[in-house]
Design an enzyme around this catalytic site. Structure first.
Site, PDB file in Angstrom:
ATOM      1  N   SER A 151      38.028   1.903  66.136  1.00  0.00           N
ATOM      2  CA  SER A 151      39.363   2.435  65.908  1.00  0.00           C
ATOM      3  C   SER A 151      39.996   2.710  67.266  1.00  0.00           C
ATOM      4  CB  SER A 151      39.251   3.725  65.092  1.00  0.00           C
ATOM      5  OG  SER A 151      40.493   4.363  64.999  1.00  0.00           O
ATOM      6  N   LYS A 176      40.724  -1.736  64.459  1.00  0.00           N
ATOM      7  CA  LYS A 176      41.746  -0.965  63.734  1.00  0.00           C
ATOM      8  C   LYS A 176      42.690  -0.336  64.748  1.00  0.00           C
ATOM      9  CE  LYS A 176      41.083   3.641  61.752  1.00  0.00           C
ATOM     10  NZ  LYS A 176      40.206   4.394  60.831  1.00  0.00           N
ATOM     11  N   LYS A 178      45.904   2.234  65.489  1.00  0.00           N
ATOM     12  CA  LYS A 178      46.703   3.342  64.983  1.00  0.00           C
ATOM     13  C   LYS A 178      48.182   2.982  65.113  1.00  0.00           C
ATOM     14  CE  LYS A 178      43.331   6.286  64.171  1.00  0.00           C
ATOM     15  NZ  LYS A 178      43.100   6.889  62.846  1.00  0.00           N
ATOM     16  N   ASP A 203      45.986   1.876  60.804  1.00  0.00           N
ATOM     17  CA  ASP A 203      45.841   3.213  60.223  1.00  0.00           C
ATOM     18  C   ASP A 203      47.041   4.050  60.632  1.00  0.00           C
ATOM     19  OD1 ASP A 203      45.061   5.646  59.223  1.00  0.00           O
ATOM     20  OD2 ASP A 203      43.163   5.752  60.321  1.00  0.00           O
ATOM     21  N   GLU A 228      45.671   1.450  56.241  1.00  0.00           N
ATOM     22  CA  GLU A 228      44.989   2.700  55.899  1.00  0.00           C
ATOM     23  C   GLU A 228      45.990   3.857  55.874  1.00  0.00           C
ATOM     24  OE1 GLU A 228      41.545   3.158  58.384  1.00  0.00           O
ATOM     25  OE2 GLU A 228      41.320   5.288  57.945  1.00  0.00           O
ATOM     26  N   ASP A 253      42.381   7.137  53.039  1.00  0.00           N
ATOM     27  CA  ASP A 253      41.484   7.963  53.847  1.00  0.00           C
ATOM     28  C   ASP A 253      41.769   9.423  53.469  1.00  0.00           C
ATOM     29  OD1 ASP A 253      40.290   9.492  55.863  1.00  0.00           O
ATOM     30  OD2 ASP A 253      41.004   8.286  57.523  1.00  0.00           O
ATOM     31  N   LYS A 277      34.459   9.326  54.092  1.00  0.00           N
ATOM     32  CA  LYS A 277      34.012  10.208  55.172  1.00  0.00           C
ATOM     33  C   LYS A 277      33.275  11.355  54.510  1.00  0.00           C
ATOM     34  CE  LYS A 277      37.750   9.213  58.434  1.00  0.00           C
ATOM     35  NZ  LYS A 277      39.039   9.705  58.991  1.00  0.00           N
ATOM     36  N   GLY A 305      35.069   7.470  60.366  1.00  0.00           N
ATOM     37  CA  GLY A 305      34.526   8.353  61.389  1.00  0.00           C
ATOM     38  C   GLY A 305      35.589   9.330  61.851  1.00  0.00           C
TER      39      GLY A 305
HETATM   40  O1  OSB Z   1      41.990   8.396  60.420  1.00  0.00           O
HETATM   41  O2  OSB Z   1      40.117   7.436  60.648  1.00  0.00           O
HETATM   42  C1  OSB Z   1      40.923   8.292  61.003  1.00  0.00           C
HETATM   43  C2  OSB Z   1      39.666   9.972  64.192  1.00  0.00           C
HETATM   44  C3  OSB Z   1      40.001  11.285  63.941  1.00  0.00           C
HETATM   45  C4  OSB Z   1      40.651  11.594  62.781  1.00  0.00           C
HETATM   46  C5  OSB Z   1      40.977  10.605  61.851  1.00  0.00           C
HETATM   47  C6  OSB Z   1      40.620   9.280  62.093  1.00  0.00           C
HETATM   48  C7  OSB Z   1      39.989   8.966  63.309  1.00  0.00           C
HETATM   49  C8  OSB Z   1      39.651   7.612  63.700  1.00  0.00           C
HETATM   50  C9  OSB Z   1      38.540   7.423  64.687  1.00  0.00           C
HETATM   51  O3  OSB Z   1      40.272   6.635  63.320  1.00  0.00           O
HETATM   52  C10 OSB Z   1      37.314   6.907  64.047  1.00  0.00           C
HETATM   53  C11 OSB Z   1      36.112   7.041  64.965  1.00  0.00           C
HETATM   54  O4  OSB Z   1      36.029   6.311  65.955  1.00  0.00           O
HETATM   55  O5  OSB Z   1      35.246   7.895  64.694  1.00  0.00           O
HETATM   56 MG    MG Z   2      42.060   6.983  58.854  1.00  0.00          MG
END
Ligand code: OSB
Ligand code: MG
Length: 383
Positions: A151, A176, A178, A203, A228, A253, A277, A305
């Site tokens: 991510s 992925k 953001k 995401d 996402e 999510d 999660k 994660g």
């Molecule tokens: O939306 O998946 C998410 C990190 C913190 C809070 C929300 C998210 C995330 C990530 C990072 O996308 C995922 C990772 O590398 O652990």
């Molecule tokens: Mg997410």
């Protein structure tokens, strides 16, 4: 669902055991670089590390809520208060602990899945270590390694394109990005132009509304595996409407906070892909129930994660070995986020593959000197 589905086929035996002591430790660990999402820029991890001790064996859990309620409603302070006042005393008072029923036993305290998961994870690790078995075996995990994606936080365009290139070169199985309103089509087109074939997802962390359907429709030209959490962090209804307006599959999510919420989301067509999660859904048993539901309905799922430290990351790796986790998860190398971790084992992906830590429980040991150096507070509650 059968009575044994919480642990899968390989039950470690559940005569029950007693908890002697629970330690609640708050740690603060800096990120190597800030991680920017639509809900803000994070620069460090503040986590509650729960340790459950029983007859000389200890197991560990890690929290995922933030100091302020940025991702979901839970906060570190709120979780600590609930753990102290209710969850830990209830665990210490139990005559016999069975990890399959611990969270259900807390049902009268509503919500707070992340606080509950923090302690339940420690119970599962302790249970597996007592049995001398890797946690994944107790979960019915069939694999000794898992494919992972990465991510990537928001950054200027050229930096983002270069960053994607580095991750692709490292062999990550999915990338992925953001996104948020105003930071979406341009960067995605630039990445797609350089990497027409990669498994690419986005995401939004709840940054759009149905008024943005014009932009969201244009995602359909980018061959994304899914988008996402485009809409509100607690919504199912509008996501179901959006699903009828765009072709890109929706993955939820933030909105999926329990097995019942996942069932509702699937029933009304709010998502076609499930991000699991363990903290958000309230623990290992909840993950198992969601897993079984998704397998039954043929819905792809993957393990999300929250930039976990080594304890949370190791738990995620064990969970993601369950057969229903069919898409690559977010459990990338720890070194992307941290210069030094609280566990001794490096949790590093090679060519997009993460090995499951070997040994009993989650298979990691603590880097005590580093752990002590990042500790803000420690409290121990005894029977
Ligand atoms: O939306 O998946 C998410 C990190 C913190 C809070 C929300 C998210 C995330 C990530 C990072 O996308 C995922 C990772 O590398 O652990
Ligand atoms: Mg997410």
């Amino acid at each position: 669902m059968t009575a044994t589905s919480a642990t899968g086929p390989a039950d470690a035996g559940s005569d029950g055991w007693r908890v002697d002591e629970v330690e609640l430790r708050v740690v603060r660990v800096p990120f190597r670089t800030p991680f920017r999402t639509s809900f803000g820029s994070e620069t460090e991890k503040v986590a509650i590390l729960a340790t459950v001790r029983s007859e000389g064996v200890e197991g560990y859990g890690e929290s995922v809520m933030e100091v302020l309620p940025l991702y979901r409603e839970e906060t570190v302070a709120g979780a600590l208060a609930l753990l102290r006042a209710a969850l830990v005393p209830s665990l210490l008072a139990a005559g016999a602990v069975d990890p399959r029923t611990v969270v259900d036993g807390w049902a009268r305290w509503r919500g707070n899945p992340m606080a509950k998961a923090t302690l339940e994870l420690a119970v599962w690790d302790c249970h597996a270590r007592r049995a001398g078995r890797p946690l994944r075996e107790l979960l019915g995990g069939e694999r000794s390694e898992i494919p992972v994606g990465a991510s990537i936080g928001m950054a200027p365009l050229t930096e983002t394109v270069a960053n994607v290139g580095r991750h692709v070169a490292q062999g990550y199985r999915r990338v992925k990005l953001k996104i948020e309103p105003g930071w979406d089509l341009e960067v995605l087109r630039a990445v797609r132009a350089e990497h027409p074939e990669i498994e690419l997802t986005v995401d939004a962390n709840s940054a759009y509304t149905l008024d943005d359907v014009g932009v969201l429709r244009q995602l359909d030209d980018l061959a994304l595996h899914y988008v996402e959490q485009p809409l509100h962090w607690d919504d199912l209804h509008d996501h179901a409407r959006l699903a009828t307006m765009i072709r890109t599959p929706i993955c939820l999510d933030e909105s999926l906070t329990s097995p019942a919420r996942v069932r509702a989301a699937l029933d009304i067509g709010a998502c076609a892909v499930v991000n699991v999660k363990v903290g958000r859904v309230g623990g290992v048993v909840a993950v198992r129930r969601i897993h079984d539901l998704c397998v039954e309905r043929g819905v792809p799922m993957w393990c999300g994660g929250m930039l976990e430290l080594g304890i949370g990351r190791a738990h995620n790796i064990h969970l993601a070995t369950m057969p229903g986790f069919t898409f690559p998860g977010d459990t990338a190398s720890a070194s992307r986020t941290y210069a030094r971790d609280v566990v001794e084992q490096p949790l590093e992906a090679v060519d997009g593959i993460m090995q499951v830590p070997r040994g009993p429980g989650i298979g990691v040991t603590l880097d005590r000197p580093f752990l002590d150096s990042v500790t803000e507070s420690v409290e121990r509650l005894r029977r």
